[in-house]
Structures are given as structure tokens and as C-alpha cells.
Design a protein around this motif. Structure first.
Motif, mmCIF file in Angstrom:
data_model
loop_
_atom_site.group_PDB
_atom_site.id
_atom_site.type_symbol
_atom_site.label_atom_id
_atom_site.label_comp_id
_atom_site.label_asym_id
_atom_site.label_seq_id
_atom_site.Cartn_x
_atom_site.Cartn_y
_atom_site.Cartn_z
ATOM 1 N N ASN A 154 11.053 -12.896 46.064
ATOM 2 C CA ASN A 154 11.546 -11.798 45.716
ATOM 3 C C ASN A 154 13.012 -11.293 45.951
ATOM 4 O O ASN A 154 13.275 -10.545 45.356
ATOM 5 N N ASN A 155 13.602 -12.140 46.510
ATOM 6 C CA ASN A 155 15.000 -11.829 46.836
ATOM 7 C C ASN A 155 15.884 -13.089 46.530
ATOM 8 O O ASN A 155 16.767 -13.595 47.191
ATOM 9 N N PRO A 156 15.874 -13.162 45.174
ATOM 10 C CA PRO A 156 17.014 -14.517 44.675
ATOM 11 C C PRO A 156 18.128 -14.396 45.233
ATOM 12 O O PRO A 156 18.785 -13.228 45.071
ATOM 13 N N PRO A 157 18.955 -15.566 45.263
ATOM 14 C CA PRO A 157 20.202 -15.453 45.793
ATOM 15 C C PRO A 157 21.157 -14.739 45.071
ATOM 16 O O PRO A 157 22.450 -14.631 44.994
ATOM 17 N N CYS A 158 21.070 -14.548 43.695
ATOM 18 C CA CYS A 158 21.834 -14.109 42.608
ATOM 19 C C CYS A 158 22.080 -12.624 42.737
ATOM 20 O O CYS A 158 22.969 -12.139 42.494
ATOM 21 N N SER A 159 21.184 -12.132 43.881
ATOM 22 C CA SER A 159 21.482 -10.666 43.940
ATOM 23 C C SER A 159 22.359 -10.534 45.112
ATOM 24 O O SER A 159 22.959 -9.604 45.256
ATOM 25 N N TRP A 160 22.556 -11.420 46.117
ATOM 26 C CA TRP A 160 22.927 -11.235 47.401
ATOM 27 C C TRP A 160 24.199 -12.522 47.673
ATOM 28 O O TRP A 160 24.076 -13.576 47.273
ATOM 29 N N ASP A 161 25.242 -11.942 48.308
ATOM 30 C CA ASP A 161 26.191 -12.880 48.949
ATOM 31 C C ASP A 161 25.592 -13.309 50.354
ATOM 32 O O ASP A 161 25.913 -14.512 50.679
ATOM 33 N N GLU A 162 24.727 -12.431 51.190
ATOM 34 C CA GLU A 162 23.972 -13.049 52.130
ATOM 35 C C GLU A 162 22.957 -12.059 52.487
ATOM 36 O O GLU A 162 22.960 -10.996 52.238
ATOM 37 N N PHE A 163 21.907 -12.829 52.815
ATOM 38 C CA PHE A 163 20.552 -11.974 53.030
ATOM 39 C C PHE A 163 19.867 -12.681 54.175
ATOM 40 O O PHE A 163 19.617 -13.862 54.323
ATOM 41 N N GLN A 164 19.178 -11.839 55.332
ATOM 42 C CA GLN A 164 18.514 -12.107 56.246
ATOM 43 C C GLN A 164 17.051 -11.957 55.926
ATOM 44 O O GLN A 164 16.735 -10.662 55.777
ATOM 45 N N ASP A 165 16.115 -12.647 55.802
ATOM 46 C CA ASP A 165 14.773 -12.653 55.641
ATOM 47 C C ASP A 165 14.019 -11.592 56.560
ATOM 48 O O ASP A 165 14.664 -11.614 57.769
ATOM 49 N N GLN A 166 13.040 -11.020 56.144
ATOM 50 C CA GLN A 166 12.176 -10.160 57.107
ATOM 51 C C GLN A 166 11.779 -11.041 58.310
ATOM 52 O O GLN A 166 11.438 -12.334 58.166
ATOM 53 N N VAL A 167 11.757 -10.588 59.597
ATOM 54 C CA VAL A 167 11.287 -11.151 60.788
ATOM 55 C C VAL A 167 10.004 -10.687 61.142
ATOM 56 O O VAL A 167 9.942 -9.423 61.174
ATOM 57 N N PHE A 168 9.081 -11.466 61.361
ATOM 58 C CA PHE A 168 7.719 -10.776 61.553
ATOM 59 C C PHE A 168 7.343 -10.811 63.070
ATOM 60 O O PHE A 168 7.676 -11.712 63.807
ATOM 61 N N ASP A 169 6.476 -9.907 63.563
ATOM 62 C CA ASP A 169 5.864 -9.895 65.041
ATOM 63 C C ASP A 169 4.781 -10.598 64.957
ATOM 64 O O ASP A 169 4.207 -10.792 66.038
ATOM 65 N N ASP A 170 4.142 -11.278 63.804
ATOM 66 C CA ASP A 170 2.748 -11.663 64.010
ATOM 67 C C ASP A 170 2.634 -12.970 63.288
ATOM 68 O O ASP A 170 1.892 -13.148 62.348
ATOM 69 N N PRO A 171 3.388 -14.062 63.916
ATOM 70 C CA PRO A 171 3.151 -15.192 63.118
ATOM 71 C C PRO A 171 1.904 -16.145 63.650
ATOM 72 O O PRO A 171 2.043 -17.238 64.266
ATOM 73 N N TRP A 172 0.813 -15.673 63.406
ATOM 74 C CA TRP A 172 -0.491 -16.057 64.059
ATOM 75 C C TRP A 172 -1.345 -16.942 62.788
ATOM 76 O O TRP A 172 -1.472 -16.361 61.963
ATOM 77 N N ASN A 173 -1.525 -18.333 63.216
ATOM 78 C CA ASN A 173 -2.388 -18.961 62.143
ATOM 79 C C ASN A 173 -3.861 -18.565 62.223
ATOM 80 O O ASN A 173 -4.485 -18.986 63.223
ATOM 81 N N PHE A 174 -4.558 -17.757 61.536
ATOM 82 C CA PHE A 174 -5.815 -17.430 61.674
ATOM 83 C C PHE A 174 -6.441 -17.911 60.712
ATOM 84 O O PHE A 174 -7.821 -17.871 60.402
ATOM 85 N N ALA A 175 -6.038 -19.120 60.028
ATOM 86 C CA ALA A 175 -6.945 -19.752 58.712
ATOM 87 C C ALA A 175 -6.357 -21.169 58.687
ATOM 88 O O ALA A 175 -6.595 -21.963 57.796
ATOM 89 N N GLU A 176 -5.973 -21.898 59.933
ATOM 90 C CA GLU A 176 -5.455 -22.968 59.880
ATOM 91 C C GLU A 176 -4.493 -23.772 58.925
ATOM 92 O O GLU A 176 -4.664 -24.726 58.417
ATOM 93 N N TRP A 177 -3.564 -22.723 58.548
ATOM 94 C CA TRP A 177 -2.687 -22.949 57.386
ATOM 95 C C TRP A 177 -1.648 -23.926 58.088
ATOM 96 O O TRP A 177 -1.362 -23.887 59.256
#
Length: 529
Positions: A154-177
Motif C-alpha cells: 500500500n506504500n509503493p516507493p513511487c510515492s516516497w523518497d524515504e518511508f519507515q514502515d509501521q512498527v507493531f507492538d504485537d508480533p505474536w504468531n497465533f496461527a503458526e505462520w
């Protein structure tokens, strides 16, 4: 280090750690001019600071949407420094379509971007986003956090010179992905850890991945994900830039789960929580299409209410609002301490509102006021008067043409919206347009100064008098006394709605090359161009 969590000038790790209280007080005075328009000290091109706050309804101090006490000192001081639109509404009542509409300047009914499972760049490769348009006209564009939707693609580089992705508080694997699947689904690039045994914090079972609230155990306030986006922004504002810039930064809170530090919960004692006013028969005069939207998440509200946790849930939402407000404050402080203050436009908005039990609904994705009304503030040095309220109905497709005009860029004629510059100069000026909100295909609300009209995909309708019925409890659609004014609202509904564009499963997406390949047509889209 002691952190004063409710001082609107609390330092983040990279912002103003050594500033004394009197300096910060001076900055606040500087940011809130007593009267009139701020004078620009030079003729440099305007910079743009675009701040988005996720899932924030009108429960902020200056809007008065919450009947109790809410702590939003930073949004309130920004409102005191510019023009706050008190009848502002989202263009779509779910995250991705709302953000696409705002950043592309086109409604879902124009683009066919109706839900979270669609990529704008893959399906509409010729569209030029707002940051890309600024980039093509000499601006340096940077972003962090939730600006477009946060998931990959959703944030293609064509729009940005630099972009920092969203950092999440909950990187928990609840489905063994796998880590790869987790990244493609949520955009999280770090290590995935097992689902913690302390979940859910709110004690609601069976557990819902998002429907949770409380402070994450052993997590320091400065380590929450939204702080990373704020640190990116504050660092950016301390640096010299050769070009004018467009900086977009978005907080994830108050989006679910409402995981914020305990101190924010402590600001809202449970015995002071004011519950929303609701009626058990509220849906009796709502057509079937509206009931379907309302009842889509009714089980969540029923589960919360049955467990006696309605007040706790509202407390958690309010705590998350105040947490997000503090992130906004850190960005504003950085701007005020920078050399960019006098030539930077500040725009703050939310992608949509939120139901907390009204219409038997929990979440978003409806067309009532609870879900469409949002905070929206614009401060433009030398143009916007201070501490003004604009009562005219506006929605977010108007932001793109507004910023184009204010920054002196060439007009982009294919946009759906209209420049708000006349209202920024004179907030009570005449305005011939309503605010329009959509959800899914063919469902649309038209909000004028005093009325709300809703038309569903099957032709059924609702109509409310906002002056006499602020809770929208009485549907007037069949009352002949309002036939003429209802007809005036109907004319804003388009004759046709764009067909939905293909969903994500129609493409092979390479997140590293940022390219899309349509599985059937084999059309290749380069997200960097």
C-alpha cells in the motif's frame, strides 16, 4: 529515567531530552497565537506536515464528542493555532479505502477501491498519489507509520523518497505462520514470537486477536510502536533539507488492540467513565441493509456487555486516544523547535470514527455520525486565522486539491474534491458541497449542515435531523414534510458506482522488488515507478 506521561511536552528518545520546562512553555505560547493570522517570515515554499491518527472519532476536547472528560491537550492546542473543522467526515468508513480516497483525492465510487483487500497501485497504476504529485513537483517526500494502509503493497516507493514502515507492538504468531506470511499479512519485518500466555489482557474468551486492551507486560512506554514513527518525524524535523518537503506520519492508536502503558488508563477512573446513550429499539426503523452493517460485529459488543466490561472498553479507547495525542504533541514540539515553523502547513486528520455500542455496533464500517465524523485541523502560516471553527460539511477528498493550491503546484484537474482554501481564509464562508462518506459498493451517506441522508445499494434510505436528533434515533425518510430536502440530498448520489477493482489474490506481489504481477493477464506493475 522518569517519564511524565501526561505532559504534552514529554520528550521522546530523540526529541528535546534536554529542554527545560520554561523553554517548552515558551514553545506552547509560540504555537498558540492570541489572535489573527501568523506572519510568514520568508517567501520560502510551504512544507507540508500531514499527521493521521487511526480510528479516532470525535472524542477529542475541542469537538466535545465525548460527554465525559477526555485528555487531548495537543490536538486542542493545534486546533487553537489554526482552523478546526467541526463538521468534518471521512470519505470511507474503513481504513484502506479511507486512506486511498484521501491520498488519491478520489472517492471509492470513482476508483473502485472499496475494501482493505485491494491494492491501489496494482489496480490503478496510472493514478498519482498526493506525495507522488509533490515529489514530481520538486518536493522531498518522507513518511512513517500508518499513512496509507499499513500492510505491504500500500506504500509503493513511487510515492516516497524515504518511508519507515509501521512498527507493531504485537508480533505474536497465533496461527503458526511463517515469518514471510506474517510479513505479507501484517507488514511486520521483525522476529515473530509465540503467542503470549498473558493474552488476552482483558480476560475475554474466546480470544479475538484484536479485541483486547491493557498495558503490555514489561514494555517501556518509549518502546511502543507508534513512538518509532514519531521518532522518525522528530529526527526529520531536526535536519536541514535542501528541498521543500512533504512529511506524512501516522499513529496506529487508537486502533485495536488498545495496548498502551498503564499510566494512560489511570487517567480515566472507571467510576468516571460515561457510557454512550443507546436505545434497544434503535434499529427498528433502519432498513435491512443498514441493520446488516450494524449487526456485523454485534457479537463483540454483546460479549463485552455480558462480561460487564463496557466501561473498561471505553476506558481503554480513551487511554489510547490520550496516548496518540501525546505522539502528536511530540511532533508538534519538534516542528516548533525547528527552522520550519513559519513555512509549514500542518494537517491533522483521522481515517474514520468508531462505534462503542451505538446502533448495537462495535467497530467501524457504518454510515452514521458515530463512524463518519472525525477530527480535522489545518494550520497554514499567514493564511489560517488562529482558534477558528469551520462549521461547513467537508470530507477528506478535499485535502489533496487544498494542499496543491496552498503550495502553488499546478492544478490536478482529475481530482474529485474541491480546495478548502476559501474556508481556511474565512471559516464561515459559503460552501456549496456536502460531506460524502461511503462503505462497500453502492452505500453512501450525504452530510449537510443539519441533515444526514443515507442511501444503500438496494435503494433503501435513511434521513436524520441532526439538530433535533443528534443520536440519529428517528429515521424521517417516510415523512412527507421532508420530501423536498430529502430530494436535495439525493442528487449527490452518483448514477453509477465504479465496479470493485480486483482483490489482492489476483496478483503475485514481490514486497522486495515492490512489483505486482496479475495472475491471469500477466500485466506487470512496477511500484517504484
Amino acid at each position: 529515567m522518569h517519564l511524565n506521561l501526561f505532559n504534552p511536552f514529554r520528550s521522546h528518545k530523540t526529541a528535546f531530552a534536554g529542554l527545560s520546562a520554561w523553554v517548552m512553555a515558551f514553545l506552547m505560547l509560540m504555537f498558540t497565537p492570541a489572535s489573527g493570522q501568523e506572519a510568514r517570515t520568508n517567501n520560502a515554499p510551504f512544507n507540508v506536515l500531514l499527521i493521521s491518527v487511526d480510528d479516532l472519532k470525535d472524542w477529542v476536547g475541542y469537538l466535545g464528542g465525548y460527554e465525559g472528560k477526555v485528555y487531548t491537550p495537543n490536538l486542542d492546542r493545534l486546533a487553537a493555532a489554526g482552523v478546526a473543522f467541526t463538521n468534518a467526515h471521512t470519505s470511507a468508513t474503513v481504513c484502506c479505502p479511507s486512506r486511498n480516497a484521501m491520498m488519491l483525492g478520489k472517492r471509492p465510487s470513482t476508483t473502485g477501491l472499496y475494501d482493505n483487500n485491494q491494492w491501489w497501485k496494482a489496480t490503478l497504476p496510472e493514478e498519482i498519489s498526493m506525495p507522488q504529485y509533490f515529489k514530481e513537483h520538486g518536493y522531498y517526500t518522507a513518511g512513517a507509520g500508518k499513512v496509507f494502509h499499513h500492510t505491504p503493497g500500500n506504500n509503493p516507493p513511487c510515492s516516497w523518497d524515504e518511508f519507515q514502515d509501521q512498527v507493531f507492538d504485537d508480533p505474536w504468531n497465533f496461527a503458526e505462520w511463517s515469518a514471510e506470511r506474517y510479513f505479507l499479512t501484517y507488514g511486520y519485518r521483525g522476529p515473530i514470537v509465540p503467542f503470549p500466555d498473558w493474552k488476552p489482557l482483558n480476560g475475554l474468551f474466546p480470544h479475538n486477536a484484536e479485541l483486547d486492551w491493557g498495558p503490555i507486560p514489561d514494555k517501556a512506554p518509549e518502546d511502543y510502536g507508534d513512538v518509532a514513527a514519531v521518532n522518525f518525524a522528530t529526527d526529520f524535523l531536526t535536519q536541514p533539507h535542501e528541498k521543500p518537503w512533504f512529511l506524512a506520519v501516522g499513529t496506529y492508536r487508537p486502533h485495536l488492540p488498545w495496548h498502551v502503558p498503564q499510566a494512560y488508563f489511570d487517567r480515566y477512573p472507571l467510576d468516571e467513565i460515561v457510557l454512550p446513550s443507546i436505545r434497544e429499539d434503535d434499529l427498528n426503523d433502519v432498513p435491512a441493509a443498514g441493520k446488516k452493517l450494524a449487526l456485523a460485529t454485534a457479537r463483540e459488543f454483546e460479549k463485552i456487555a455480558a462480561a460487564g466490561k463496557w466501561r473498561e472498553a471505553i476506558q481503554a479507547y480513551l487511554a489510547s486516544i490520550t496516548f496518540a495525542d501525546e505522539q502528536v504533541g511530540a511532533i508538534l514540539n519538534a516542528l516548533e523547535a525547528s527552522s520550519y515553523r513559519e513555512n509549514t502547513i500542518v494537517v491533522l486528520w483521522s481515517d474514520h470514527g468508531w462505534h462503542l455500542g451505538s446502533k448495537q455496533h462495535w467497530h467501524k464500517q457504518t454510515l452514521w455520525e458515530e463512524c463518519t465524523r472525525i477530527p480535522f485541523i489545518v494550520r497554514t502560516p499567514g493564511i489560517t486565522p488562529a482558534d477558528e471553527r469551520c462549521p461547513q460539511p467537508v470530507d477528506m477528498v478535499n485535502v489533496f486539491p487544498t494542499l496543491v493550491e496552498l503550495c502553488g503546484l499546478p492544478e490536478k484537474a482529475d481530482l474529485d474534491g474541491h480546495s478548502l482554501a476559501p474556508l481556511l481564509r474565512e471559516p464561515t464562508a459559503a460552501w456549496p458541497y456536502p460531506a460524502i462518506s461511503e462503505i462497500k459498493t453502492g452505500n453512501m451517506a450525504v452530510r449537510s449542515s443539519d441533515w444526514r441522508y443515507i442511501r444503500y445499494h438496494d435503494g433503501t434510505e435513511e434521513f436524520y435531523n441532526r439538530k433535533t436528533d443528534p443520536h440519529e434515533w428517528t429515521n424521517l425518510i417516510g415523512d412527507p414534510r421532508y420530501a423536498e430536502i430529502i430530494e436535495q440530498h439525493r442528487k449527490w448520489i452518483p448514477d453509477t458506482f465504479a465496479e470493485p477493482v480486483p482483490g489482492k489474490n489476483s496478483f503475485l506481489f514481490d514486497p522486495y522488488a515492490y512489483s505486482f504481477l496479475h495472475k491471469e493477464t500477466k500485466v506487470f506493475i512496477d511500484g517504484k515507478k
